[in-house]
Design an enzyme around this catalytic site. Structure first.
Site, PDB file in Angstrom:
ATOM      1  N   ILE A  14       0.852  -1.184   0.000  1.00  0.00           N
ATOM      2  CA  ILE A  14       0.000   0.000   0.000  1.00  0.00           C
ATOM      3  C   ILE A  14       0.892   1.240   0.000  1.00  0.00           C
ATOM      4  CG2 ILE A  14      -1.961  -1.146   1.103  1.00  0.00           C
ATOM      5  CD1 ILE A  14      -1.125   0.255   3.722  1.00  0.00           C
ATOM      6  N   CYS A  15       0.324   2.362  -0.388  1.00  0.00           N
ATOM      7  CA  CYS A  15       1.101   3.599  -0.503  1.00  0.00           C
ATOM      8  C   CYS A  15       1.686   3.995   0.850  1.00  0.00           C
ATOM      9  CB  CYS A  15       0.223   4.719  -1.054  1.00  0.00           C
ATOM     10  SG  CYS A  15      -0.080   4.490  -2.818  1.00  0.00           S
ATOM     11  N   PRO A  16       2.914   4.493   0.813  1.00  0.00           N
ATOM     12  CA  PRO A  16       3.669   4.971  -0.348  1.00  0.00           C
ATOM     13  C   PRO A  16       4.599   3.928  -0.970  1.00  0.00           C
ATOM     14  CG  PRO A  16       4.840   5.633   1.609  1.00  0.00           C
ATOM     15  CD  PRO A  16       3.601   4.878   2.069  1.00  0.00           C
TER      16      PRO A  16
END
Length: 75
Positions: A14-16
């Protein structure tokens, strides 16, 4: 002419993290080569696309299905 393409799978990230992995992979490419990034965290598609465009890379393809995304970036 054959264009070399490196593949990067960011499934489960998942981000980042997907953007950071994409940045690192792009830095390792030679001019004219392409990077294909695939994953399952859809918000990462727009973040990777924005990163690429803001840093002078060319987005060749950006697509998503119900559960996956794929983006091809040219250095």
């Amino acid at each position: 002419m054959v264009i070399a393409m490196k593949k990067l799978d960011v499934t489960g990230d998942i981000c980042p993290v997907p953007v950071l992995k994409t940045k690192k992979a792009l830095e390792e490419l030679n001019e004219g080569e392409e990077l294909e990034v695939v994953g399952d965290y859809k918000p990462a598609l727009e973040n990777i696309k924005r990163f690429a465009e803001n840093n002078g890379y060319t987005v060749v393809l950006a697509e998503e299905t119900e559960s996956r995304f794929r983006i091809v970036i040219k250095k």
